[in-house]
Design an enzyme around this catalytic site. Structure first.
Site, short mmCIF file in Angstrom:
data_model
loop_
_atom_site.label_atom_id
_atom_site.label_comp_id
_atom_site.label_asym_id
_atom_site.label_seq_id
_atom_site.Cartn_x
_atom_site.Cartn_y
_atom_site.Cartn_z
N ASP A 1 35.42 89.43 73.29
CA ASP A 1 34.22 89.94 72.65
C ASP A 1 34.29 89.50 71.19
O ASP A 1 35.16 89.96 70.44
CB ASP A 1 34.17 91.47 72.75
CG ASP A 1 32.88 92.03 72.17
OD1 ASP A 1 32.19 91.33 71.39
OD2 ASP A 1 32.57 93.20 72.48
N VAL A 2 33.40 88.60 70.79
CA VAL A 2 33.51 88.04 69.43
C VAL A 2 33.28 89.09 68.34
O VAL A 2 33.58 88.85 67.18
CB VAL A 2 32.55 86.84 69.21
CG1 VAL A 2 32.92 85.68 70.12
CG2 VAL A 2 31.10 87.25 69.39
N ASP B 1 34.55 84.22 76.52
CA ASP B 1 33.25 84.85 76.78
C ASP B 1 33.47 86.33 77.04
O ASP B 1 34.52 86.72 77.56
CB ASP B 1 32.57 84.19 77.99
CG ASP B 1 31.07 84.43 78.03
OD1 ASP B 1 30.31 83.47 77.73
OD2 ASP B 1 30.64 85.56 78.34
N LYS C 1 20.47 84.04 62.22
CA LYS C 1 20.72 82.60 62.36
C LYS C 1 20.61 81.89 61.01
O LYS C 1 21.27 80.87 60.79
CB LYS C 1 19.78 81.99 63.39
CG LYS C 1 20.09 82.44 64.84
CD LYS C 1 21.52 82.12 65.26
CE LYS C 1 21.68 82.11 66.77
NZ LYS C 1 23.09 81.90 67.17
N TYR D 1 16.87 88.03 64.76
CA TYR D 1 17.51 86.76 65.17
C TYR D 1 17.34 85.70 64.09
O TYR D 1 18.28 84.96 63.75
CB TYR D 1 16.89 86.33 66.49
CG TYR D 1 17.50 85.13 67.16
CD1 TYR D 1 18.74 85.21 67.80
CD2 TYR D 1 16.82 83.92 67.21
CE1 TYR D 1 19.28 84.10 68.45
CE2 TYR D 1 17.34 82.81 67.87
CZ TYR D 1 18.58 82.91 68.48
OH TYR D 1 19.10 81.82 69.14
N SER E 1 20.08 78.37 64.89
CA SER E 1 18.86 78.17 65.67
C SER E 1 17.76 77.74 64.71
O SER E 1 17.78 78.11 63.53
CB SER E 1 18.43 79.48 66.35
OG SER E 1 17.09 79.39 66.79
#
Ligand SMILES: NC(=O)c1ccc[n+]([C@@H]2O[C@H](COP(=O)([O-])OP(=O)(O)OC[C@H]3O[C@@H](n4cnc5c(N)ncnc54)[C@H](O)[C@@H]3O)[C@@H](O)[C@H]2O)c1
Length: 249
Positions: free
Chosen positions: A65-66, A38, A161, A157, A144
């Site tokens: 940090d992705v 995370d 997604k 978003y 999502s």
């Protein structure tokens, strides 16, 4: 459930809280060692400590940090150094920056794409280096329902997604012949810190759209992630499972 992932090693991004936390807990319940990655490394370690209280030495936390190639590669190396292999990756880290199209900024667009989509690609790319040589592995991406139907105020978003779905299917095709499965879940409304900021009237409007009549608890999404992560889903790849209580079916 206890034996589904016995001896397996899992890496979950965005695991400090919410769906990621519930997923890390479920995977540990199923017998896995879990690296909780995370951006808030302290919170990830605190969540891991909670898991270790009931499953000794099952979990550890790491600041990741992705959006960073160096961080995602370091996370994969850490999981392997700690527990000897990597078998399951859950790309769960995500953020929202809601705004109508009229008010959408390049910054808000990019911020959402960087974490949700670039982050998913970078972690998958880093993990795939190991999984394809190993000849096995399961990757679960958290999309999502917004990416299926498009939601007002979420052009960024919804697009990111939906992008996760396209990414999942393309990666599934590239990795299938090496024994690596890639699937996605599309949660609907889930009770997490991300949704706790919703205005009451917006929340009521969303609840009215849900046939089961309530929001999901995080573990109800985590159970489906566990299914896809495990050999119960051994013949599934490139699939997208809706976890929505029937909303937008
Ligand atoms: N809550 C919902 O209703 C819902 C619905 C559909 C999909 N989702 C998706 O589920 C996932 C988890 O959502 P949640 O509700 O638990 O969110 P949350 O905000 O409660 O938790 C997200 C976690 O991701 C971490 N994170 C943020 N940016 C990061 C980065 N750059 N690198 C690493 N970690 C980072 C945060 O620190 C946090 O711990 C997200 O991908 C979200 O888009 C949530």
């Amino acid at each position: 459930m206890t034996s589904l992932l016995t001896g397996k090693v899992a890496l979950v991004t965005g695991a400090a809280q919410g769906i990621g936390r519930a997923t890390a807990e479920r995977l540990a319940d199923a017998g896995a060692h879990v690296l909780l990655a995370d951006i808030d490394g302290g919170a990830a370690q605190a969540t891991a400590d909670g898991i270790n209280a009931t499953h000794p030495d099952a979990a550890s936390g790491l600041a990741v940090d992705v959006r960073s190639e160096a961080d995602t590669r370091a996370a994969v190396r850490t999981a392997i150094a700690q527990w000897g292999s990597l078998d399951v990756v859950v790309n769960n880290a995500g953020v929202t920056r809601d705004a109508t199209l009229r008010r959408m900024t390049v910054e808000a667009w990019q911020a959402v794409f960087d974490v949700n989509l670039l982050g998913t690609m970078l972690m998958t790319q880093a993990a795939a280096e190991v999984l394809r040589e190993q000849g096995s592995g399961s990757i679960v991406n958290v999309s999502s329902i917004s990416g299926k139907v498009g939601l007002v105020g979420q052009t960024n978003y919804s697009a990111a997604k939906a992008g996760v779905v396209g990414f999942t299917k393309a990666a599934a095709k590239e990795l299938a012949h090496r024994g690596v499965r890639v699937n996605a879940v599309q949660p609907g409304l889930v009770n997490t810190p991300m949704t706790s900021v919703l205005r009451e009237d917006v929340l009521q409007q969303k609840l009215a759209e849900i046939p089961l009549g309530r929001a999901a608890e995080p573990h109800e999404v985590a159970n489906v992630v566990l299914f896809l992560a495990s050999d119960l889903a051994s013949y599934m790849t490139g699939a997208v499972l809706e976890v929505t209580g029937g909303r937008f079916m």
